[in-house]
Design an enzyme around this catalytic site. Structure first.
Site, PDB file in Angstrom:
ATOM      1  N   ASP A  69       0.887  -1.170   0.000  1.00 22.01           N
ATOM      2  CA  ASP A  69       0.000   0.000   0.000  1.00 22.01           C
ATOM      3  C   ASP A  69       0.921   1.215   0.000  1.00 22.01           C
ATOM      4  O   ASP A  69       1.537   1.546   1.011  1.00 22.01           O
ATOM      5  CB  ASP A  69      -0.879  -0.047   1.260  1.00 22.01           C
ATOM      6  CG  ASP A  69      -1.644   1.248   1.489  1.00 22.01           C
ATOM      7  OD1 ASP A  69      -1.639   2.114   0.603  1.00 22.01           O
ATOM      8  OD2 ASP A  69      -2.246   1.387   2.576  1.00 22.01           O
ATOM      9  N   LYS A  74       2.748  11.338  -3.752  1.00 19.41           N
ATOM     10  CA  LYS A  74       1.580  10.719  -4.399  1.00 19.41           C
ATOM     11  C   LYS A  74       0.634  11.804  -4.926  1.00 19.41           C
ATOM     12  O   LYS A  74      -0.166  11.564  -5.818  1.00 19.41           O
ATOM     13  CB  LYS A  74       0.871   9.832  -3.385  1.00 19.41           C
ATOM     14  CG  LYS A  74      -0.104   8.836  -3.968  1.00 19.41           C
ATOM     15  CD  LYS A  74      -0.534   7.849  -2.917  1.00 19.41           C
ATOM     16  CE  LYS A  74      -1.702   7.016  -3.369  1.00 19.41           C
ATOM     17  NZ  LYS A  74      -2.148   6.122  -2.307  1.00 19.41           N
ATOM     18  N   GLU A 102      -7.362   0.659  -4.152  1.00 17.48           N
ATOM     19  CA  GLU A 102      -7.262   0.560  -2.689  1.00 17.48           C
ATOM     20  C   GLU A 102      -8.555   0.080  -2.023  1.00 17.48           C
ATOM     21  O   GLU A 102      -8.509  -0.837  -1.203  1.00 17.48           O
ATOM     22  CB  GLU A 102      -6.809   1.908  -2.108  1.00 17.48           C
ATOM     23  CG  GLU A 102      -5.327   2.148  -2.392  1.00 17.48           C
ATOM     24  CD  GLU A 102      -4.878   3.587  -2.232  1.00 17.48           C
ATOM     25  OE1 GLU A 102      -5.654   4.423  -1.740  1.00 17.48           O
ATOM     26  OE2 GLU A 102      -3.727   3.882  -2.618  1.00 17.48           O
ATOM     27  N   ASP A 131     -12.939   5.135   2.162  1.00 18.66           N
ATOM     28  CA  ASP A 131     -11.485   5.122   2.349  1.00 18.66           C
ATOM     29  C   ASP A 131     -10.946   6.561   2.335  1.00 18.66           C
ATOM     30  O   ASP A 131     -10.736   7.152   1.280  1.00 18.66           O
ATOM     31  CB  ASP A 131     -10.871   4.282   1.208  1.00 18.66           C
ATOM     32  CG  ASP A 131      -9.359   4.165   1.314  1.00 18.66           C
ATOM     33  OD1 ASP A 131      -8.770   4.766   2.232  1.00 18.66           O
ATOM     34  OD2 ASP A 131      -8.759   3.469   0.471  1.00 18.66           O
TER      35      ASP A 131
END
Ligand code: AMP
Length: 637
Positions: A14, A77, A182, A208
Site C-alpha cells: 500500500d 503521491k 485501494e 477510504d
C-alpha cells in the site's frame, strides 16, 4: 514470528500519501502477515530525505524533517502523474517546504540538495525510493529476494497516475504484477474477515479516507466473488488537507498575537506562486514544525475534546503555545467533510442503489477515525453501525497481499477469490465539434473490450486522427488527453465511410485503443504508454541506474559509519586503558607513546566524522590498530 519463505515471495504494497505498508500471504498459516519495519512499526512514512552525506527513507527521514525541511520530500503521491501547472499541484506547492519547479513538458520536478549538490527528482523517482524501502522491509523479514508485488492505487487514479505508479515500481526493481484499487483491496480484507457464517449476497460500501486521497467503492460480495459496482472519489482530499486548515488557522493566530507572518508575510502566496514554490529556509522550517504538531493535535482530537500545541522558538525566537477544540477543528473542515458525503451519494447513484441496500459500511484510511466524519456517515446511513473491525491503516496492504498470492502460481492455500473491478473514469474519443464520444462509460467492469463505429466526415478522406480522452465532460478537450494516433489509408469514398474504434482495458486498468477500416480491415493501434506525461523507456533506464547508484551510496555510507563507530569504540577502550593507575608498570614508555599518538590521530578522524575519508582507508586504520594493539592491549586489562 519470522520464518524463511520460499524465494521470490509476492507481496502487497500500500503506497500511501503519508504512510506505506507491506504485507505477505503466509502459506503455512493461510493468512496475511503485515510486515513491521526496522523500527518495529507496521506502517512506514512515505518520506525521503537528503542530507550532506546520506539519503534517508521512512521513519529516519520523517524524524529529521523539522531540522531539514527543504530536503525532506513527502506527499509525492499528490504529484505523481500530474502536470506542474495543475491547480492542485500549485496549491500544494505553497504548503510544502521543499521546492518543486516545472520541468520538460510541464512535469513537476522536485529539487533537493544532496551531498552539497542540487538534484532534480521526478515524483516517480521518489515513489520508487519508498517502494524500494518497502521491498527491503519485506526481504529482511522473508530472508529472500522480493521481485513481484501488487501495488495499490486510489480507485480514482487516472491512467497517467496508474502508469506513473507502475514506472515507480520498475525503477524500484519490482515487477508490478497488478495495480489494484485501494478500496477493493480493503474490501478483500473485510470480506475475508467476515466470510465465515455469511450467507447470500452482501453489499458493502468502503469509505477510504487517507492522508491525501478519498475513495468510495460499493461492492457486492457473494461466496468468493467480489464485484465492484461503482467507485467514486477525489484524488486530492484527505488528512493532509485537514492538517493544512489547522496550519493556516495557527499561522493567523501567530500573526495576530505577534504581528509576524510565518508563512512569509502578507503577499506570500502570490509571491510563492511567482517563485514557483521557492520558499525561504526559515519560513519552511517554522511551517514544517507547525505542521508536525498540527497533525499530532488532529489525531488527538479524534479521542479528546481539546488539543494543545506548544512549540519553542517557532519563528524569530518567539515561542508559540495554543489550543484547539474539536468543535473548531470540525468547523474549519466541514466543507471537506461534506464533500466526502456528496461523493458517497454519487457513488450510490452510479451503483443504482438506495442507501438502504448497503449492508455494511467499512471504514478504511487513517482519517476515517475522525469522529465527525464517522457521525456524518452514520447519520447518512440512518444510524447504521459502521464497521471498524479491520485495521484502517493495514487493510489495503492486506488485500493487496491476497491478490499477490492469487496471481502467483506457486503460492498455495490462497482463498479462491474472483475480483471484478471497474474503471473509474469514462474513456472515449473526440468527434466533430470537440464532442466527447464515450466508448467505455465509467464504472464499467474490467477487463473490458468495447467497439464503436465512426464515420469519415469528408469526401475522400484519406486518414482519421483518433484523439483519446478520459473524463466526464461533454467537451472532449475539457477532459484529460491520453494520446492520439492516425488510421491512414482509407479507401477513397464519399463522407460516411465507416471505421471501428475498439477500446480495451486490462486488469490493471491500462488502456489499448485500436482502429480498423471497415472495408479493408487495415488496423492501427496504440497502447497508451508513452504519452507525454509518462517517462520514456530511456528515462526509466537512467533512473534505474541512478536508483542503483543511490543504493550503493547508502551502503557505502553505512559501511563508513560502521567503520567510524568501530574506531570510536577502540579509542574508547584505549583511553580507558591509559587512565589506569598501574599502566606504567605494565607498559613501556614507548608503548604508551604509541597508544597516545594513535588515539590522537584516530580521535581527530572520528571527531570530524569524516565521511570523505575512503572506507578502505578507515578500515585499514582499524586493521592496523588491531595489529599494533594486539600485544599492548591485553597488558592493560
Ligand atoms: P493513510 O493514508 O490511510 O495512512 O492515512 C494517513 C492519514 O490519516 C494522515 O493524514 C493521518 O494524519 C491521518 N490519521 C491517522 N490517525 C488519525 C486519527 N486518529 N485521527 C485523525 N486522523 C488520523
Amino acid at each position: 514470528m519470522k520464518r524463511k519463505q520460499e524465494a521470490h515471495s509476492a507481496v502487497g504494497i500500500d503506497l500511501g500519501t503519508t504512510y506505506s505498508c507491506v504485507a505477505v500471504w503466509q502459506e503455512e498459516h493461510s493468512r496475511v502477515e503485515i510486515i513491521h519495519n526496522d523500527q518495529g512499526n507496521r506502517t512506514t512514512p512515505s518520506f525521503v530525505a537528503f542530507t550532506e552525506n546520506q539519503r534517508l527513507i521512512g521513519d529516519a527521514a520523517k524524524n529529521q524533517a523539522s531540522a531539514n525541511p527543504q530536503n525532506t520530500v513527502f506527499d509525492v503521491k499528490r504529484l505523481i502523474g500530474r502536470k506542474f501547472s495543475d491547480p492542485t499541484v500549485q496549491d500544494d506547492i505553497l504548503l510544502w517546504p521543499f521546492k518543486v519547479v516545472s520541468g520538460v513538458d510541464d512535469r513537476p520536478m522536485i529539487i533537493v540538495k544532496y551531498k552539497d549538490q542540487e538534484k532534480q527528482l521526478y515524483a516517480e523517482e521518489v515513489s520508487s525510493m519508498v517502494l524500494t524501502k518497502m521491498r527491503e522491509i519485506a526481504e529482511k523479514y522473508l530472508e529472500s529476494p522480493v521481485k513481484n508485488a501488487v501495488v495499490t492505487v486510489p480507485a480514482y487514479f487516472n491512467d497517467a497516475q496508474r502508469k506513473a505508479t507502475i514506472d515507480a515500481g520498475v525503477i524500484a526493481g519490482l515487477n508490478v504484477m497488478r495495480v489494484m484499487n485501494e478500496p477493493t483491496a480493503a474490501a478483500i480484507a473485510y470480506g475475508l474477515d467476515k466470510r465465515t457464517g455469511c450467507v447470500g449476497e452482501r453489499n458493502i460500501l468502503v469509505f477510504d479516507l487517507g492522508g491525501g486521497t478519498f475513495d468510495v467503492s460499493i461492492l457486492s460480495i457473494k461466496d468468493s466473488v467480489f464485484q465492484v459496482k461503482a467507485t467514486a472519489g477525489n484524488t486530492h482530499l484527505g488528512g493532509e488537507d485537514f492538517d493544512n486548515r489547522m496550519v493556516n488557522y495557527f499561522v493567523q493566530e501567530f500573526k495576530r498575537k505577534n504581528k509576524v507572518d510565518i508563512s512569509g508575510n502578507s503577499g506570500a502566496l502570490t509571491r510563492l506562486r511567482k517563485n514557483k514554490g521557492e520558499i525561504s529556509g526559515k519560513y519552511s522550517k517554522a511551517l514544517r514544525r507547525l505542521r508536525t504538531v498540527c497533525e499530532r493535535a488532529k489525531r488527538s482530537l479524534s479521542f479528546l475534546l481539546t488539543a494543545t500545541i506548544e512549540i519553542d522558538s517557532l519563528f524569530q525566537g518567539i515561542d508559540f503555545s495554543s489550543s484547539i477544540n474539536r468543535a473548531k477543528f470540525e468547523e474549519m473542515n466541514m466543507d471537506l467533510f461534506n464533500e466526502c458525503m456528496k461523493i458517497v451519494e454519487s457513488c450510490l447513484m452510479d451503483a443504482k442503489m438506495d442507501k438502504s441496500m448497503i449492508d455494511d459500511v467499512v471504514l478504511v484510511g487513517g482519517s476515517s477515525r475522525i469522529p465527525k466524519v464517522q457521525q456524518l456517515l452514520q447519520d447518512f446511513f440512518n444510524g447504521k453501525e459502521l464497521c471498524m473491525s479491520i485495521n484502517p491503516d493495514e487493510a489495503v496492504a492486506y488485500g493487496a497481499a491476497v491478490q499477490a498470492a492469487l496471481l502467483s502460481q506457486d503460492v498455495k492455500n490462497v482463498p479462491k477469490l474472483v475480483l471484478q473491478d471497474v474503471t473509474p473514469l469514462s474513456l472515449g474519443i473526440s468527434i466533430v465539434g470537440d464532442i466527447m464520444s464515450v466508448v467505455i462509460p465509467r464504472n464499467t467492469r474490467i477487463p473490458v473490450k468495447n467497439t464503436q463505429q465512426y464515420f469519415t466526415v469528408e469526401d475522400n478522406q484519406s486518414y482519421s486522427l483518433i484523439k483519446i480522452y478520459e473524463g466526464e465532460r461533454t467537451r472532449a478537450s475539457d477532459n484529460s488527453w491520453l494520446g492520439s494516433f492516425t488510421l491512414s489509408g482509407h479507401t477513397p469514398a464519399p463522407r460516411g465511410h465507416t471505421y471501428d474504434v475498439c477500446f480495451s482495458i486490462d486488469e490493471n486498468g491500462i488502456l489499448t485503443v485500436s482502429a480498423t477500416e471497415s472495408s479493408t480491415g487495415k488496423t492501427s493501434k496504440i497502447t497508451i504508454t508513452n504519452h507525454r506525461d509518462r517517462l520514456s523507456s530511456e528515462e526509466i533506464k537512467k533512473l534505474i541506474q541512478e536508483a542503483e547508484d543511490y543504493q550503493l551510496e547508502d551502503k557505502k555510507f553505512l559501511r563508513n559509519a560502521k567503520a567510524l563507530n568501530d574506531l570510536d569504540d577502540y579509542i574508547y577502550k584505549m583511553r580507558n586503558a591509559l587512565k589506569k593507575k598501574d599502566i606504567n608498570l605494565k607498559l613501556s614508555s614507548q608503548e604508551i607513546e604509541t597508544i597516545k599518538s594513535t588515539v590522537a590521530v584516530i580521535t581527530k578522524l572520528v571527531d570530524e566524522n569524516n565521511q570523505e575519508v575512503e572506507i578502505d582507508v578507515m578500515e585499514d586504520h582499524l586493521n592496523g590498530l588491531k595489529i599494533t594493539m594486539e600485544d599492548i592491549l591485553p597488558k592493560t586489562i
